[in-house]
Scaffold this motif. Sequence first.
Motif, PDB file in Angstrom:
ATOM      1  N   CYS A  44       0.823  -1.209   0.000  1.00 60.10           N
ATOM      2  CA  CYS A  44       0.000   0.000   0.000  1.00 60.10           C
ATOM      3  C   CYS A  44       0.859   1.262   0.000  1.00 60.10           C
ATOM      4  N   ALA A  45       1.943   1.250   0.766  1.00 55.93           N
ATOM      5  CA  ALA A  45       2.840   2.410   0.807  1.00 55.93           C
ATOM      6  C   ALA A  45       3.448   2.677  -0.566  1.00 55.93           C
ATOM      7  N   ALA A  46       3.787   1.605  -1.281  1.00 53.18           N
ATOM      8  CA  ALA A  46       4.384   1.758  -2.610  1.00 53.18           C
ATOM      9  C   ALA A  46       3.394   2.350  -3.607  1.00 53.18           C
ATOM     10  N   ALA A  47       2.119   2.051  -3.408  1.00 55.41           N
ATOM     11  CA  ALA A  47       1.090   2.536  -4.333  1.00 55.41           C
ATOM     12  C   ALA A  47       0.529   3.897  -3.944  1.00 55.41           C
ATOM     13  N   TYR A  48       0.901   4.390  -2.765  1.00 54.25           N
ATOM     14  CA  TYR A  48       0.344   5.637  -2.225  1.00 54.25           C
ATOM     15  C   TYR A  48       1.229   6.810  -2.621  1.00 54.25           C
ATOM     16  N   SER A  49       0.670   7.813  -3.261  1.00 55.65           N
ATOM     17  CA  SER A  49       1.481   8.913  -3.791  1.00 55.65           C
ATOM     18  C   SER A  49       1.378  10.200  -2.983  1.00 55.65           C
ATOM     19  N   THR A  50       0.445  10.285  -2.046  1.00 53.01           N
ATOM     20  CA  THR A  50       0.257  11.534  -1.300  1.00 53.01           C
ATOM     21  C   THR A  50       1.380  11.786  -0.303  1.00 53.01           C
ATOM     22  N   ASP A  51       1.738  10.766   0.467  1.00 57.47           N
ATOM     23  CA  ASP A  51       2.792  10.869   1.479  1.00 57.47           C
ATOM     24  C   ASP A  51       3.677   9.634   1.391  1.00 57.47           C
ATOM     25  N   PRO A  95      -8.969  -1.441  12.919  1.00 56.81           N
ATOM     26  CA  PRO A  95      -8.764  -2.724  12.251  1.00 56.81           C
ATOM     27  C   PRO A  95      -8.212  -2.483  10.843  1.00 56.81           C
ATOM     28  N   VAL A  96      -7.192  -3.230  10.470  1.00 59.53           N
ATOM     29  CA  VAL A  96      -6.541  -3.025   9.178  1.00 59.53           C
ATOM     30  C   VAL A  96      -6.749  -4.202   8.237  1.00 59.53           C
ATOM     31  N   ILE A  97      -6.518  -5.427   8.735  1.00 52.15           N
ATOM     32  CA  ILE A  97      -6.500  -6.577   7.832  1.00 52.15           C
ATOM     33  C   ILE A  97      -6.742  -7.870   8.596  1.00 52.15           C
ATOM     34  N   GLY A  98      -7.355  -8.862   7.945  1.00 55.83           N
ATOM     35  CA  GLY A  98      -7.513 -10.193   8.511  1.00 55.83           C
ATOM     36  C   GLY A  98      -6.363 -11.089   8.076  1.00 55.83           C
ATOM     37  N   VAL A  99      -5.973 -12.000   8.979  1.00 50.04           N
ATOM     38  CA  VAL A  99      -4.756 -12.788   8.737  1.00 50.04           C
ATOM     39  C   VAL A  99      -4.962 -14.258   9.110  1.00 50.04           C
ATOM     40  N   PRO A 100      -4.855 -15.194   8.153  1.00 52.29           N
ATOM     41  CA  PRO A 100      -4.785 -16.612   8.510  1.00 52.29           C
ATOM     42  C   PRO A 100      -3.377 -16.926   9.014  1.00 52.29           C
ATOM     43  N   VAL A 101      -3.270 -17.631  10.129  1.00 52.31           N
ATOM     44  CA  VAL A 101      -1.959 -18.036  10.655  1.00 52.31           C
ATOM     45  C   VAL A 101      -1.703 -19.479  10.227  1.00 52.31           C
ATOM     46  N   ILE A 305      -7.626   0.727   4.155  1.00 58.81           N
ATOM     47  CA  ILE A 305      -8.777  -0.141   4.439  1.00 58.81           C
ATOM     48  C   ILE A 305      -9.892  -0.041   3.400  1.00 58.81           C
ATOM     49  N   THR A 306      -9.973   1.091   2.682  1.00 60.21           N
ATOM     50  CA  THR A 306     -11.087   1.249   1.732  1.00 60.21           C
ATOM     51  C   THR A 306     -10.692   1.048   0.276  1.00 60.21           C
ATOM     52  N   LYS A 307      -9.416   1.216  -0.051  1.00 61.10           N
ATOM     53  CA  LYS A 307      -9.008   1.105  -1.449  1.00 61.10           C
ATOM     54  C   LYS A 307      -7.920   0.058  -1.681  1.00 61.10           C
ATOM     55  N   CYS A 308      -6.799   0.205  -0.963  1.00 61.61           N
ATOM     56  CA  CYS A 308      -5.659  -0.674  -1.238  1.00 61.61           C
ATOM     57  C   CYS A 308      -5.928  -2.129  -0.845  1.00 61.61           C
ATOM     58  N   ALA A 309      -6.330  -2.353   0.410  1.00 62.29           N
ATOM     59  CA  ALA A 309      -6.547  -3.731   0.863  1.00 62.29           C
ATOM     60  C   ALA A 309      -7.630  -4.455   0.071  1.00 62.29           C
ATOM     61  N   PRO A 310      -8.779  -3.823  -0.213  1.00 63.44           N
ATOM     62  CA  PRO A 310      -9.769  -4.531  -1.034  1.00 63.44           C
ATOM     63  C   PRO A 310      -9.224  -4.971  -2.389  1.00 63.44           C
ATOM     64  N   ALA A 311      -8.291  -4.196  -2.938  1.00 66.01           N
ATOM     65  CA  ALA A 311      -7.735  -4.528  -4.244  1.00 66.01           C
ATOM     66  C   ALA A 311      -6.590  -5.533  -4.175  1.00 66.01           C
ATOM     67  N   LYS A 312      -5.778  -5.462  -3.130  1.00 63.87           N
ATOM     68  CA  LYS A 312      -4.540  -6.240  -3.088  1.00 63.87           C
ATOM     69  C   LYS A 312      -4.523  -7.397  -2.079  1.00 63.87           C
ATOM     70  N   ALA A 313      -5.397  -7.350  -1.070  1.00 68.53           N
ATOM     71  CA  ALA A 313      -5.269  -8.273   0.060  1.00 68.53           C
ATOM     72  C   ALA A 313      -5.312  -9.745  -0.342  1.00 68.53           C
ATOM     73  N   SER A 314      -6.320 -10.149  -1.080  1.00 67.03           N
ATOM     74  CA  SER A 314      -6.472 -11.573  -1.411  1.00 67.03           C
ATOM     75  C   SER A 314      -5.263 -12.113  -2.160  1.00 67.03           C
ATOM     76  N   GLY A 315      -4.728 -11.322  -3.089  1.00 73.57           N
ATOM     77  CA  GLY A 315      -3.558 -11.756  -3.837  1.00 73.57           C
ATOM     78  C   GLY A 315      -2.320 -11.887  -2.991  1.00 73.57           C
TER      79      GLY A 315
END
Length: 337
Positions: A44-51, A95-101, A305-315
């Motif tokens: 997400c940081a790599a894809a974020y251009s604002t900061d 809450p940021v992300i769900g994680v299978p251990v 939580i609203t843009k990056c994770a929905p697009a990238k999380a599953s992959g």
Amino acid sequence: MRKYAIAAATALVASVALAAPAAQAGQSITAGGASTQKIIQDACAAAYSTDSVAYASTGSGTGRNNFVAGTYDFGGSDTAYGASDKKPENFTYVPVIGVPVAITFNIPGVKSLNLSAVVLGGILNGRYTTWDDAEIVKLNPSAKLPSSKITVVYRSGSSGTTQNLARFLAGNGANGWQDNGTWATASKQGTPVGLSAANAGAVVSTVASTSGSIGYADLSDVAGKGLTFASIRNPLGAFVKPTVAASAKFLAAQKVGADGILNIDYKSKIAGGYNLSLVSYAIAPTSSANATKATAVRNYLSYVITKCAPAKASGLNYVPLSGPLLVKAKALVAKIK
């Protein structure tokens, strides 16, 4: 002569532009903590251009402590502050992300392994010492388990993954486990059996290079490394592998607390659910002395939580937030200031 003067002036301007340092756009956000978030935060940081955002994988305990100390603009943790922990004066969990251990193993010739919470707990605290122990064989009647020694690989330091694993084990009847993020305390062992590793990546590499070993790490760190994962018996009696879909089923059935922390019932009977799952959180300010930095943190976490994770999380083998947990996360992000 005029042409030479123009050329010289142009060259001078160009040299000054090259010598001057480039202006830093936006804010520089320093964060860190839970290793479970590292891969998604980096993406997400790599894809974020604002900061610019730098997230360090230092463990949940360090994430909580460094946020209190002001070292991190936001901390990452797989668990909330404990009752006796020093806490920030004004903060919110997000809450940021769900994680299978995943429980990963390296047993030569064995590609499939079934485990219950009780047997897994016995393996990890040294009650079962060889792979052909009768209790392990009972769960794997068709596997050719060797008589070789079991080597446990565990996290050193204060780890949210360790704490959630301990909660899962204790919550499903494994003896000798308690709610704590430090392995020796969680497993009630003054001198733990096995090998310690500094972080999730070190656990994975140690298991990969150690014959007869078993360890644990979030699925995002283990996937694609050539290791195999155990199937864990859920409370319905089904052996389930760690997958995004199975973890999502389990997490979706849990209740969201008023503070945003998911109240996980590890005994939940969820068809197809993978119960060894957790949610990882950001810890952020609600009354910061640096309003500009707080706004940058709020905007970045909202993006995650609203843009990056929905697009990238599953992959990346994570579970994006959904349902009541996502609604709560959006409300908590808005409190950051």
